[in-house]
Scaffold this motif. Structure first.
Motif, mmCIF file in Angstrom:
data_model
loop_
_atom_site.group_PDB
_atom_site.id
_atom_site.type_symbol
_atom_site.label_atom_id
_atom_site.label_comp_id
_atom_site.label_asym_id
_atom_site.label_seq_id
_atom_site.Cartn_x
_atom_site.Cartn_y
_atom_site.Cartn_z
ATOM 1 N N PHE A 293 -44.679 -42.206 -63.479
ATOM 2 C CA PHE A 293 -44.043 -40.885 -63.539
ATOM 3 C C PHE A 293 -42.579 -40.996 -63.949
ATOM 4 O O PHE A 293 -42.106 -40.252 -64.815
ATOM 5 N N THR A 294 -41.863 -41.950 -63.355
ATOM 6 C CA THR A 294 -40.433 -42.094 -63.627
ATOM 7 C C THR A 294 -40.174 -42.471 -65.083
ATOM 8 O O THR A 294 -39.269 -41.933 -65.728
ATOM 9 N N LEU A 295 -40.961 -43.391 -65.616
ATOM 10 C CA LEU A 295 -40.777 -43.802 -67.006
ATOM 11 C C LEU A 295 -41.262 -42.730 -67.983
ATOM 12 O O LEU A 295 -40.646 -42.487 -69.014
ATOM 13 N N ASN A 296 -42.351 -42.066 -67.650
ATOM 14 C CA ASN A 296 -42.928 -41.071 -68.548
ATOM 15 C C ASN A 296 -42.025 -39.865 -68.772
ATOM 16 O O ASN A 296 -42.110 -39.202 -69.811
ATOM 17 N N LYS A 297 -41.168 -39.545 -67.818
ATOM 18 C CA LYS A 297 -40.342 -38.347 -67.975
ATOM 19 C C LYS A 297 -39.120 -38.582 -68.862
ATOM 20 O O LYS A 297 -38.372 -37.648 -69.137
ATOM 21 N N GLN A 298 -38.939 -39.824 -69.341
ATOM 22 C CA GLN A 298 -37.853 -40.090 -70.278
ATOM 23 C C GLN A 298 -38.251 -39.655 -71.686
ATOM 24 O O GLN A 298 -39.376 -39.914 -72.129
ATOM 25 N N VAL A 304 -46.911 -44.244 -70.709
ATOM 26 C CA VAL A 304 -46.878 -45.501 -69.965
ATOM 27 C C VAL A 304 -48.255 -45.746 -69.368
ATOM 28 O O VAL A 304 -48.898 -44.829 -68.855
ATOM 29 N N GLN A 305 -48.719 -46.980 -69.444
ATOM 30 C CA GLN A 305 -49.977 -47.380 -68.815
ATOM 31 C C GLN A 305 -49.691 -48.523 -67.856
ATOM 32 O O GLN A 305 -48.943 -49.441 -68.187
ATOM 33 N N ARG A 340 -31.075 -40.062 -68.656
ATOM 34 C CA ARG A 340 -30.694 -41.389 -68.205
ATOM 35 C C ARG A 340 -31.757 -42.419 -68.604
ATOM 36 O O ARG A 340 -32.934 -42.251 -68.324
ATOM 37 N N PHE A 341 -31.319 -43.489 -69.246
ATOM 38 C CA PHE A 341 -32.240 -44.539 -69.672
ATOM 39 C C PHE A 341 -32.590 -45.428 -68.481
ATOM 40 O O PHE A 341 -31.712 -45.900 -67.767
ATOM 41 N N ILE A 342 -33.881 -45.599 -68.243
ATOM 42 C CA ILE A 342 -34.346 -46.456 -67.148
ATOM 43 C C ILE A 342 -35.024 -47.674 -67.752
ATOM 44 O O ILE A 342 -36.023 -47.553 -68.464
ATOM 45 N N GLN A 352 -34.876 -50.042 -56.303
ATOM 46 C CA GLN A 352 -34.606 -49.153 -57.431
ATOM 47 C C GLN A 352 -35.761 -48.192 -57.711
ATOM 48 O O GLN A 352 -35.726 -47.429 -58.676
ATOM 49 N N VAL A 353 -36.796 -48.236 -56.881
ATOM 50 C CA VAL A 353 -37.928 -47.313 -57.014
ATOM 51 C C VAL A 353 -37.528 -45.985 -56.374
ATOM 52 O O VAL A 353 -37.176 -45.959 -55.189
ATOM 53 N N PRO A 354 -37.529 -44.868 -57.111
ATOM 54 C CA PRO A 354 -37.026 -43.600 -56.578
ATOM 55 C C PRO A 354 -37.622 -43.194 -55.229
ATOM 56 O O PRO A 354 -36.909 -42.777 -54.325
ATOM 57 N N SER A 355 -38.933 -43.333 -55.072
ATOM 58 C CA SER A 355 -39.584 -42.870 -53.844
ATOM 59 C C SER A 355 -39.296 -43.744 -52.627
ATOM 60 O O SER A 355 -39.628 -43.369 -51.508
ATOM 61 N N VAL A 356 -38.670 -44.886 -52.823
ATOM 62 C CA VAL A 356 -38.322 -45.747 -51.699
ATOM 63 C C VAL A 356 -37.156 -45.178 -50.900
ATOM 64 O O VAL A 356 -37.087 -45.324 -49.672
ATOM 65 N N SER A 357 -36.231 -44.506 -51.590
ATOM 66 C CA SER A 357 -35.050 -43.965 -50.918
ATOM 67 C C SER A 357 -35.062 -42.440 -50.810
ATOM 68 O O SER A 357 -34.243 -41.868 -50.100
ATOM 69 N N ASP A 358 -35.976 -41.791 -51.508
ATOM 70 C CA ASP A 358 -36.051 -40.328 -51.502
ATOM 71 C C ASP A 358 -37.260 -39.904 -50.661
ATOM 72 O O ASP A 358 -38.404 -40.002 -51.101
ATOM 73 N N LYS A 359 -36.999 -39.415 -49.439
ATOM 74 C CA LYS A 359 -38.092 -39.074 -48.521
ATOM 75 C C LYS A 359 -38.971 -37.953 -49.058
ATOM 76 O O LYS A 359 -40.184 -37.949 -48.856
#
Length: 438
Positions: A293-298, A304-305, A340-342, A352-359
């Protein structure tokens, strides 16, 4: 007022009782599982040749006629192209005196065959009906097929022409991730295998059997029919002696660039620690979903597979990123976050995984996963995948352990469990990347 007409409790006492009742109901509700997941039942036995058989069933399948059978093997080879070719030949016209593929022959019987492989496991699968009018002829045909398949020169030559000098991306990544750089096979050796090698490798599978899984409902009569068939098919099977010890191999992180020009694809791979619990398996599902999801929204990425290979000793993850043309400026400019380029490598790091720090992001992922799981667990095919590609009878997480603990694991899963699991499972120091330019 006489004593007999007096209320049993005063108003304050009644209020207290009502509060206690409310709390009791609330506590009872807490004890009820929040997800609606079926409870499987497992029965085990061994074939006449000594191969373990595991039968998984559940009450929801009592009126279902779908049955899944999986023959699982552990034949070790670094030449994954040989495994791929052997199973492809088996799934083609390998029945004696037949030009039809096995699935062309099975379709009228409401059945089909399939296969799966990775660098440690190989699986031959059957999806069939448990109704006697289909079950008996299907198993008769399959027994003749698997006992003595015929690998035909014409079919093999056609396969070789179609796949000449092409090493699948998965195999390329396996080579750079797992094979000793000083002892790697030449790419041509990996691609060009012989028909004799294919025949020999199929026979090596028979001496590397691991487990036979049966998923679905069977009447006593159907069970006896299936037992007789798998005893016949596995008559000359022998148990695999592959080591169950965990091998942790971490090569230095590497980026390989192919050609020059505009970046077209990025192919990434990373070693994982072996999965030892259902919560670790859940963590990888959420991590993979977040990565895609994070990569696909760029905007510069087309799609992404991602695939997880959860083998018992050397599990790994790999993902492909397909890049698109540069997008011209448009009136409605995307937000800074979307711009933002990831980097493909960044999501190999747990912190650095978004869902790790975003409840909130974590809870959204978990809720979606629970909803999907409630549907998936009703499918015998889903359970057969768990049996052969997630759990391992000689590994740290078995099918029975998974079946007995997955309900509690999903209901009690927290972001702290997620954070702990990813820090343990992900091995970013092993990250490998192949950049393809055109």
């Amino acid at each position: 007022m006489s004593d007999s007409n007096k209320p049993l409790f005063s108003r304050p006492a009644l209020a207290a009782i009502m509060l206690l009742c409310t709390l009791a109901i609330w506590l009872l509700n807490l004890a009820v599982p929040s997800s609606k997941l079926p409870t499987p039942h497992i029965e085990t036995w061994t074939t006449t040749s000594g191969i373990p058989v595991i039968w998984l069933k559940q009450e929801q399948w009592i009126n279902s006629n779908k049955l899944e059978i999986r023959f699982s093997f552990r034949s070790v080879t670094t030449n994954t192209t040989l495994i791929q070719t052997t199973l492809a030949m088996l799934m083609s016209d390998s029945l004696p005196l037949s030009t039809a593929s096995i699935n062309q022959r099975l379709t009228p019987l409401a059945a089909r065959a399939s296969s799966y492989y990775d660098h440690e496991n190989q699986t031959i699968g059957l999806t069939l009906s448990n109704e006697p009018k289909y079950l008996i002829p299907t198993l008769t045909l399959v027994s003749n097929w698997l006992k003595n398949p015929v690998f035909k020169h014409r079919t093999f030559d056609n396969w070789q022409r179609q796949h000449q000098n092409s090493l699948p991306a998965q195999h390329q990544l396996e080579r750079v991730l797992f094979l000793d750089k000083n002892k790697q096979q030449d790419a041509s050796e990996m691609v060009n295998v012989s028909l004799e090698q294919v025949s020999n490798y199929y026979h090596s599978l028979k001496t590397s059997a691991a487990t036979i899984f049966i998923i679905g409902e069977m009447s006593p009569g159907a069970k006896q029919t299936v037992q007789n068939a798998i005893n016949l098919i596995s008559q000359d099977y022998r148990l695999s002696n592959a080591s169950a010890e965990s091998i942790i191999y971490e090569p230095l992180s590497t980026v390989i660039q192919k050609n020059e020009g505009d970046l077209w694809q990025t192919r990434s791979a990373m070693a994982l620690m072996p999965v030892s619990s259902v919560k670790e398996w859940i963590s990888l599902q959420l991590w993979g979903t977040d990565l895609v999801f994070t990569l696909n929204k760029q905007q510069h990425i087309d799609f992404v597979q991602l695939a997880l290979t959860l083998s018992p000793q050397r599990p790994w993850a790999w993902w492909n990123i397909q890049y698109g043309d540069k997008i011209a400026a448009v009136p409605n400019q995307p937000s800074e976050e979307e711009n933002r380029f990831i980097n493909a490598k960044s999501l190999a790091f747990a912190d650095q995984v978004p869902s790790v720090s975003d409840k909130k992001a974590f809870q959204t992922l978990l809720n979606t996963f629970k909803q999907q799981l409630e549907q998936q667990t009703l499918s015998p095919t889903w359970w057969s995948t768990i049996a052969t590609q997630v759990t391992h009878e000689d590994g740290q997480l078995t099918l029975e352990q998974f079946a007995n603990s997955y309900q509690e694991a999903i209901d009690s899963f927290t972001i702290e469990d997620y954070q702990t699991a990813l820090k343990h499972l992900l091995k970013p120091s092993s990250y490998q990347e192949i950049q393809v330019y055109q």
